[in-house]
Structure formats: structure tokens, C-alpha cells
Design a protein around this motif. Structure first.
Motif, PDB file in Angstrom:
ATOM      1  N   VAL A 105       1.164  -1.521  -0.024  1.00 46.73           N
ATOM      2  CA  VAL A 105       0.414  -0.200  -0.197  1.00 46.73           C
ATOM      3  C   VAL A 105       1.135   0.925   0.170  1.00 46.73           C
ATOM      4  N   GLY A 106       0.469   1.831  -0.079  1.00 50.67           N
ATOM      5  CA  GLY A 106       1.412   3.477   0.074  1.00 50.67           C
ATOM      6  C   GLY A 106       1.476   4.023   0.824  1.00 50.67           C
ATOM      7  N   LYS A 107       2.810   4.869   1.652  1.00 48.49           N
ATOM      8  CA  LYS A 107       3.516   5.241   2.772  1.00 48.49           C
ATOM      9  C   LYS A 107       2.299   5.507   3.930  1.00 48.49           C
ATOM     10  N   LYS A 108       1.757   6.184   3.109  1.00 47.19           N
ATOM     11  CA  LYS A 108       0.347   6.955   5.049  1.00 47.19           C
ATOM     12  C   LYS A 108      -0.607   6.359   4.672  1.00 47.19           C
ATOM     13  N   SER A 109      -0.746   5.047   3.815  1.00 49.45           N
ATOM     14  CA  SER A 109      -2.247   4.440   4.291  1.00 49.45           C
ATOM     15  C   SER A 109      -2.110   3.868   5.837  1.00 49.45           C
ATOM     16  N   LYS A 110      -3.340   3.997   5.540  1.00 49.29           N
ATOM     17  CA  LYS A 110      -3.385   2.854   7.356  1.00 49.29           C
ATOM     18  C   LYS A 110      -4.268   1.942   6.754  1.00 49.29           C
ATOM     19  N   ILE A 111      -4.936   1.118   6.337  1.00 51.98           N
ATOM     20  CA  ILE A 111      -4.868  -0.119   5.527  1.00 51.98           C
ATOM     21  C   ILE A 111      -4.358  -1.080   6.134  1.00 51.98           C
ATOM     22  N   LYS A 112      -3.845  -1.738   7.216  1.00 49.34           N
ATOM     23  CA  LYS A 112      -2.983  -2.903   7.418  1.00 49.34           C
ATOM     24  C   LYS A 112      -3.648  -4.320   7.055  1.00 49.34           C
TER      25      LYS A 112
END
Length: 462
Positions: A105-112
């Protein structure tokens, strides 16, 4: 061509090997124009050990697989997972690398977790095992899917937020992150797979045998380990060694000027040759479309309908992949590209040529015939000169459209200007700057063509 690589003597067996040009650390184009990576270095070493020569054909992974099916190439080495489905069509070498699929995911994404993907869009690379793995998760986690032909474009789609995640082989994703693709891995490698060198089922048994023998020898003498460590174990990246100054707009142009020039020349070559033949075809179709003969009009209408209605990408694949499957004869990518552009652009040209002839006042033909000129001579001396003068802006506009349409031909392995940009970005990850440079080049060329159009139009109206 810059995408061709040959090794050693003419007396040795020579093969055409397809590879994915944007799949670091297994294959990528270095700033000097050569192809590097685990697959590339391994193939080079095996060819030396087993005494065969080869020519590389870099293209998208999906195009690699289709080219092998159509016997346009003899083998594929492109980080290709060995699967039961692929074994139906291809014969594989002994595995030369083991991998697994991860989600990034993107560096700042909150998806885990996978659960957070519900209702969102996930990017996948066409034809890959990672794409199959990602798709297998879709029913359970309810996300949407978007497909891409190359890894770099897929990464950028996630980076800019159009997609929230992507699936990729672990070493490829880890290497991309190490070299600044702006993503982060959030899952452990899953569904471990093994990479193999592929040939068409029942074909090129000698090549496959040579690859297996060479691989075994490379593992035994330590060459294989050195190659893998060269790209995966070193702290210093083998992909991006450019200085900060070389990453400015001017620095990028200087560093990649040879590749950009090659891409530009091929783009212009495809455009000029194709528009020449398309103009001839278009004029023939235009004339057939206006002569007082139902059969001639019908032939023109059918040809225009077929090739104007068929997407250029489909037409290119049909000529480059489909026809060799039917005839058993290879068609060079450049020839296939020119034929596809000629038929597609020729159909559009035929439509406006017919319209240009019909736009000439009917009284002109009547007057010519009343003076005793036969129909054919009246067309050549009276109607066609006036009609072509009307069509000058349309001809130049079609030239511009053809120039832009050349970018579609990257799907069959032609490294025109747009594909050159994709390959450069796969190495340095400078997407914004490279695409800005490519856009400026196109704008300059199109501006010059527009000026030419205006000049010719003024001259013909005098």
C-alpha cells in the motif's frame, strides 16, 4: 535496435528470448541501455556455459506469454511462476528461484489487513501469479480490481491513490521499495511459487535442456549465488546509482538521451512509414467509395467498417500473435506494427477522402463529362485535385493521430517513445519528471506538425 542483445559466435544455436523489461530486480534496463537483473545475468551466464546465442525481446509480461504461444519467440524468462495452468501450454525448466506474493500500500496508507479492502480498488498486473492470488481473495474481501500491463504503472496507481493496494512477488516489491517506489509491504509472503524458464509445449527441447544444464552448473560453481546476491543481498542498490544532479530534468535527459532518442526515432519511423501506406490505402478506398459501382462501394465500406471499428491494440495483437498461430510464420514486431497502423489509419483516411471527393460541387463532374472527358480522367484531373486540397488539414490531423497511436504498439514489444519512458521509470522511479519530458517531446513534434499544416493549407488556397 537497443532492445536486442546478442552473444558469441554465429555457428552456435541462436534463439529469441522474450522478457519483461520492467520487472526489477529480475530484469530492467540500465542507464547505458543494457538489460540487467537476476534473469538477465543468469541467462547470459547459462548461454556462455552451454554455447548458444540469443536476442532479447523486451515487452510486457502478458505480451511475452502470447508471443511464446504464437511461436514469435523461442523462450520466456521473466520471473514466470511455474503453475499447473501454464504447464498445459508451456514446458518449464527446473526452478531457478522461489518467491511468494505480498500486498503493498502507499506509505501513508492506514490499511493493514485484507478486510479493510472492502469496496476499494486494488491494482493487479495482467497475467501474473500475483494477480491470480489477488483475484482469489476478491470474493472473500469484496474489493474491486484494476489491471495493468507493467509493474511500474501499477505501483504509481497505488502511490497516487487511484488504487489502495497492489499484489506483487515479494523480491520485486521489496526491491522497488528499496529504490523509492513510494509503497510499503503489509503482509507476509503467501502462496510461495517457483520461477522457471519457459518454452512452448513440445518445442525447443534443446534450448530447455541447455538452460537446465547451465543452471545446474551455475549453482555448482557458485555463479548463481553471486548473481542473486548482486541484486538482493547488497546494501547498495544495483538499480538506482544516479547522483542527485542526474535526477534533475536536465540530468535525466542527459542520462537517458540515447534511450529517448531511440524511442523518438522509432516513433517517427512508425508514423512516417505507416502514414505513407495509410494515405495510399485511404485514397484507394476513397475513390472506390465514390465511383458509380455498387461492388466497389461495398468493398470500400466493408474495409472501412472493419478496420475503423477494430481497436488498434486488438488489431496489433491479431497480426503479431493471431496470424502466426494460423500460418506458423513469424511476423517481426516492427512489420506487424506498421501493418496494424496502416490498416487502422488507412480506414479513417478512406472515410475522410471519400467525404472530400463528395464535397466537390457535382457540377464540376458534369462539366468535365460534358467536355468529353471520360469518368476516370475527370476524377484524376478535376475532382481529385479539388478534393485533396479540401482534405489537407485532415491529412495532417491524421498524421498527428498516427503519431500518438504508436504508443499502443508497446503491447507487442516495440520500444517507441512512451514505452521507453515506462522502462526508464522502472529503473529510477522518477515518474513525474520522465512523463513530463515525454509529454514535452510529443507537444514539440505536434506543434511543428500543426505549423506545417497551417502553412500547407495557406499555400493550397492561394
Amino acid at each position: 535496435m537497443g532492445n536486442a542483445q546478442k552473444v558469441s559466435a554465429a555457428s552456435e544455436p541462436n534463439y529469441t528470448i522474450a522478457t519483461d523489461a520492467t520487472y526489477a530486480p529480475f530484469e530492467f534496463r540500465a542507464d547505458n541501455g543494457s538489460y540487467r537483473g537476476i534473469d538477465m545475468d543468469l541467462l547470459k551466464e547459462i548461454s556462455k556455459k552451454e554455447h548458444f546465442t540469443y536476442k532479447l525481446k523486451p515487452m510486457s509480461f502478458n505480451a511475452c506469454v502470447q508471443a511464446l504461444e504464437a511461436k514469435q519467440v523461442d523462450g520466456v524468462i521473466a520471473g514466470m511462476n511455474i503453475t499447473s495452468e501454464r504447464r498445459v501450454q508451456f514446458d518449464f525448466s527446473e526452478p531457478y528461484y522461489s518467491s511468494g506474493e505480498v500486498m503493498a500500500v502507499g506509505k501513508k496508507s492506514k490499511i493493514k489487513t485484507y478486510k479493510q479492502l472492502k469496496g476499494k480498488t486494488v491494482a493487479l498486473k495482467t497475467g501474473t501469479t500475483a494477480a491470480e492470488y489477488g483475484k482469489s481473495l476478491q470474493p472473500k474481501y469484496g474489493f474491486k480490481i484494476k489491471y495493468f500491463n507493467d509493474s511500474n504503472t501499477m505501483y504509481n496507481d497505488v502511490k497516487v491513490g487511484n488504487s489502495v493496494a497492489c499484489f506483487e512477488d515479494y523480491p520485486v516489491m521489496a526491491y522497488g521499495i528499496k529504490n523509492g517506489d513510494g509503497l510499503k509491504i503489509i503482509t507476509k509472503p503467501q502462496q510461495a511459487g517457483k520461477y522457471g524458464f519457459a518454452v512452448k509445449k513440445g518445442e525447443n527441447a534443446l534450448l530447455l535442456s541447455k538452460f537446465n544444464k547451465g543452471l545446474k552448473a551455475a549453482k555448482k560453481d557458485g555463479t548463481y549465488k553471486k548473481i542473486v546476491d548482486r541484486y538482493l543481498s547488497s546494501k547498495k542498490s544495483k538499480l538506482t546509482t544516479d547522483s542527485k544532479s542526474s535526477r534533475t530534468f536536465i540530468g535525466l535527459v542527459k542520462t537517458n538521451r540515447a534511450a529517448l532518442l531511440h524511442g523518438l526515432v522509432l516513433t517517427l519511423e512508425l508514423t512516417v512509414v505507416s502514414i505513407f501506406f495509410a494515405t495510399i490505402l485511404g485514397i484507394i478506398l476513397g475513390v472506390l467509395g465514390v465511383i458509380p459501382n455498387r461492388i466497389a462501394k461495398g468493398i470500400a465500406a466493408v474495409i472501412i467498417y472493419l478496420f475503423r471499428g477494430m481497436p488498434l491494440m486488438v488489431l496489433a495483437f491479431f497480426i503479431y500473435i493471431g496470424l502466426p498461430n494460423l500460418t506458423g510464420n513469424k511476423i517481426p514486431a516492427l512489420v506487424a506494427g506498421i501493418i496494424a497502423l496502416t490498416l487502422n489509419e488507412g480506414a479513417y483516411t478512406g472515410a475522410f477522402v471519400r467525404g472530400g471527393f463528395l464535397a466537390v460541387d457535382k457540377g464540376q463532374m458534369e462539366a468535365a463529362r460534358s467536355l468529353g472527358l471520360p469518368y476516370g480522367k475527370a476524377m484524376r484531373r478535376v475532382i481529385m485535385p479539388q478534393g485533396l486540397r479540401i482534405m489537407v488539414p485532415s491529412f495532417v490531423n491524421q498524421f498527428i493521430i498516427t503519431l500518438k497511436d504508436t504508443s499502443i504498439l508497446s503491447v507487442i514489444g516495440l520500444f517507441e517513445l512512451t514505452e521507453t519512458g515506462t522502462v526508464i521509470i522502472s529503473r529510477n522511479m522518477e515518474g513525474f519528471k520522465i512523463w513530463t519530458i515525454i509529454a514535452i517531446i510529443y507537444i514539440v513534434i505536434i506543434t511543428l506538425l500543426t505549423w506545417l499544416s497551417n502553412w500547407v493549407e495557406r499555400r493550397t488556397q492561394v
